[in-house]
Write a protein that holds these residues in place. Structure first.
Motif, PDB file in Angstrom:
ATOM      1  N   LEU A  13      56.292  44.054  50.264  1.00 57.46           N
ATOM      2  CA  LEU A  13      55.590  43.075  49.431  1.00 57.46           C
ATOM      3  C   LEU A  13      55.810  41.656  49.937  1.00 57.46           C
ATOM      4  CD1 LEU A  13      56.165  44.483  45.836  1.00 57.46           C
ATOM      5  CD2 LEU A  13      53.967  44.165  46.976  1.00 57.46           C
ATOM      6  N   GLN A  14      57.051  41.340  50.313  1.00 53.45           N
ATOM      7  CA  GLN A  14      57.354  40.006  50.838  1.00 53.45           C
ATOM      8  C   GLN A  14      56.563  39.748  52.123  1.00 53.45           C
ATOM      9  OE1 GLN A  14      58.993  37.570  49.404  1.00 53.45           O
ATOM     10  NE2 GLN A  14      58.579  36.216  51.135  1.00 53.45           N
ATOM     11  N   GLU A  15      56.505  40.743  52.995  1.00 57.41           N
ATOM     12  CA  GLU A  15      55.749  40.608  54.243  1.00 57.41           C
ATOM     13  C   GLU A  15      54.261  40.401  53.947  1.00 57.41           C
ATOM     14  OE1 GLU A  15      55.129  44.106  56.971  1.00 57.41           O
ATOM     15  OE2 GLU A  15      56.587  42.977  58.165  1.00 57.41           O
ATOM     16  N   ALA A  16      53.729  41.131  52.969  1.00 51.96           N
ATOM     17  CA  ALA A  16      52.319  40.990  52.603  1.00 51.96           C
ATOM     18  C   ALA A  16      52.040  39.601  52.030  1.00 51.96           C
ATOM     19  CB  ALA A  16      51.928  42.080  51.600  1.00 51.96           C
ATOM     20  N   ARG A  17      52.953  39.104  51.181  1.00 49.61           N
ATOM     21  CA  ARG A  17      52.783  37.760  50.612  1.00 49.61           C
ATOM     22  C   ARG A  17      52.762  36.704  51.713  1.00 49.61           C
ATOM     23  NH1 ARG A  17      57.026  39.170  47.426  1.00 49.61           N
ATOM     24  NH2 ARG A  17      56.371  40.306  45.605  1.00 49.61           N
ATOM     25  N   GLU A  18      53.702  36.823  52.652  1.00 50.97           N
ATOM     26  CA  GLU A  18      53.789  35.863  53.757  1.00 50.97           C
ATOM     27  C   GLU A  18      52.547  35.908  54.636  1.00 50.97           C
ATOM     28  OE1 GLU A  18      57.466  36.811  55.705  1.00 50.97           O
ATOM     29  OE2 GLU A  18      58.665  36.089  54.018  1.00 50.97           O
ATOM     30  N   ALA A  19      51.934  37.083  54.747  1.00 53.31           N
ATOM     31  CA  ALA A  19      50.726  37.221  55.571  1.00 53.31           C
ATOM     32  C   ALA A  19      49.484  36.753  54.816  1.00 53.31           C
ATOM     33  CB  ALA A  19      50.555  38.677  55.997  1.00 53.31           C
ATOM     34  N   GLY A  20      49.621  36.443  53.521  1.00 51.14           N
ATOM     35  CA  GLY A  20      48.485  35.975  52.732  1.00 51.14           C
ATOM     36  C   GLY A  20      47.424  37.046  52.532  1.00 51.14           C
ATOM     37  N   LEU A  21      47.842  38.280  52.314  1.00 52.21           N
ATOM     38  CA  LEU A  21      46.879  39.372  52.178  1.00 52.21           C
ATOM     39  C   LEU A  21      46.095  39.262  50.874  1.00 52.21           C
ATOM     40  CD1 LEU A  21      48.961  42.252  53.737  1.00 52.21           C
ATOM     41  CD2 LEU A  21      47.137  40.923  54.782  1.00 52.21           C
ATOM     42  N   SER A  22      44.946  39.908  50.862  1.00 51.31           N
ATOM     43  CA  SER A  22      43.969  39.763  49.783  1.00 51.31           C
ATOM     44  C   SER A  22      44.308  40.572  48.530  1.00 51.31           C
ATOM     45  CB  SER A  22      42.599  40.211  50.286  1.00 51.31           C
ATOM     46  OG  SER A  22      42.594  41.622  50.431  1.00 51.31           O
ATOM     47  N   ASP A  23      43.603  40.245  47.461  1.00 50.22           N
ATOM     48  CA  ASP A  23      43.708  41.011  46.218  1.00 50.22           C
ATOM     49  C   ASP A  23      43.285  42.453  46.444  1.00 50.22           C
ATOM     50  OD1 ASP A  23      44.569  38.757  44.894  1.00 50.22           O
ATOM     51  OD2 ASP A  23      42.605  38.306  44.015  1.00 50.22           O
ATOM     52  N   GLU A  24      42.296  42.663  47.320  1.00 51.90           N
ATOM     53  CA  GLU A  24      41.838  44.029  47.622  1.00 51.90           C
ATOM     54  C   GLU A  24      42.976  44.839  48.240  1.00 51.90           C
ATOM     55  OE1 GLU A  24      40.152  41.263  48.490  1.00 51.90           O
ATOM     56  OE2 GLU A  24      38.279  41.454  47.376  1.00 51.90           O
ATOM     57  N   PHE A  25      43.727  44.194  49.147  1.00 51.49           N
ATOM     58  CA  PHE A  25      44.868  44.880  49.751  1.00 51.49           C
ATOM     59  C   PHE A  25      45.853  45.306  48.668  1.00 51.49           C
ATOM     60  CE2 PHE A  25      49.261  44.907  51.080  1.00 51.49           C
ATOM     61  CZ  PHE A  25      49.227  45.821  52.115  1.00 51.49           C
ATOM     62  N   TYR A  26      46.225  44.352  47.802  1.00 51.41           N
ATOM     63  CA  TYR A  26      47.197  44.661  46.754  1.00 51.41           C
ATOM     64  C   TYR A  26      46.690  45.751  45.810  1.00 51.41           C
ATOM     65  CZ  TYR A  26      50.096  40.772  48.206  1.00 51.41           C
ATOM     66  OH  TYR A  26      50.903  39.944  48.939  1.00 51.41           O
ATOM     67  N   ALA A  27      45.410  45.731  45.490  1.00 53.05           N
ATOM     68  CA  ALA A  27      44.847  46.760  44.597  1.00 53.05           C
ATOM     69  C   ALA A  27      45.017  48.141  45.214  1.00 53.05           C
ATOM     70  CB  ALA A  27      43.372  46.472  44.312  1.00 53.05           C
ATOM     71  N   HIS A  28      44.699  48.283  46.497  1.00 56.08           N
ATOM     72  CA  HIS A  28      44.819  49.597  47.151  1.00 56.08           C
ATOM     73  C   HIS A  28      46.272  49.971  47.416  1.00 56.08           C
ATOM     74  CE1 HIS A  28      40.667  50.876  47.844  1.00 56.08           C
ATOM     75  NE2 HIS A  28      40.384  49.589  47.969  1.00 56.08           N
ATOM     76  N   ALA A  29      47.126  48.990  47.704  1.00 57.19           N
ATOM     77  CA  ALA A  29      48.526  49.277  48.013  1.00 57.19           C
ATOM     78  C   ALA A  29      49.332  49.633  46.773  1.00 57.19           C
ATOM     79  CB  ALA A  29      49.159  48.086  48.722  1.00 57.19           C
ATOM     80  N   LEU A  30      49.081  48.921  45.665  1.00 52.62           N
ATOM     81  CA  LEU A  30      49.914  49.098  44.470  1.00 52.62           C
ATOM     82  C   LEU A  30      49.314  50.052  43.443  1.00 52.62           C
ATOM     83  CD1 LEU A  30      51.092  45.403  44.067  1.00 52.62           C
ATOM     84  CD2 LEU A  30      52.304  47.308  45.153  1.00 52.62           C
ATOM     85  N   THR A  31      47.991  50.221  43.476  1.00 52.03           N
ATOM     86  CA  THR A  31      47.328  51.183  42.586  1.00 52.03           C
ATOM     87  C   THR A  31      46.317  51.980  43.417  1.00 52.03           C
ATOM     88  OG1 THR A  31      45.702  49.506  41.930  1.00 52.03           O
ATOM     89  CG2 THR A  31      47.602  49.813  40.478  1.00 52.03           C
ATOM     90  N   PRO A  32      46.825  52.779  44.351  1.00 48.18           N
ATOM     91  CA  PRO A  32      45.940  53.477  45.279  1.00 48.18           C
ATOM     92  C   PRO A  32      45.002  54.456  44.574  1.00 48.18           C
ATOM     93  CG  PRO A  32      48.179  54.308  45.463  1.00 48.18           C
ATOM     94  CD  PRO A  32      48.231  53.123  44.549  1.00 48.18           C
TER      95      PRO A  32
END
Length: 149
Positions: A13-32
């Motif tokens: 999650l920290q790596e994703a935040r630092e990379a500035g990933l999108s809401d779409e990424f988080y939606a699929h990663a955290l609620t696949p």
């Protein structure tokens, strides 16, 4: 004996935040979407990626149309997100359309990936193609199906 690896979700999650990933990424990663197994799938594959992650993919195919696609991931949040994305793209697609789903399309659905994790999208696309090949092989040799493990 194969070494089982685990992933630190907080680190991912920290790596994703630092990379500035999108809401779409988080939606699929955290609620696949589409997580789970399909009993007696028409197509199945589970190749392992270079990093040791894998996506076990199950397809239900009716009249050359993918009517259901499910996956069981083993890996980081990026692998989970890519498994969710590839199954979302494959469901409802013809075999021809699904065979054209590539890493760029998966990454596009996710709004991008960290450059160090683009291989996860490559793995997801390769797994889909392998599951389609598995289906085509089973279809060409239907007599073997009752004996499959």
């Amino acid at each position: 004996m194969e070494q089982h690896h685990t992933h630190d979700v907080e680190h991912d999650l920290q790596e994703a935040r630092e990379a500035g990933l999108s809401d779409e990424f988080y939606a699929h990663a955290l609620t696949p979407q589409n997580v789970g197994m399909l009993p007696n799938p028409d197509g199945h594959a589970m190749p392992k990626g270079a990093c040791g992650d894998y996506i076990e993919l199950f397809l239900r195919i009716d009249d050359d149309l993918i009517t259901d696609a499910r996956f069981m991931p083993e890996g980081c949040l990026n692998t989970v997100a890519c498994g969710s994305a590839v199954t979302s793209l494959a469901k409802g697609a013809s075999l021809r359309e699904a065979a054209e789903i590539d890493a760029e399309r998966i990454e596009g659905l996710l709004g991008g990936l960290h450059k160090d994790h683009r291989h996860c999208a490559v793995l997801a696309a390769a797994t889909l193609k392998a599951a389609i090949r598995d289906y085509l092989k089973k279809r060409s040799e239907p007599w073997k199906r009752p004996y499959a493990k």
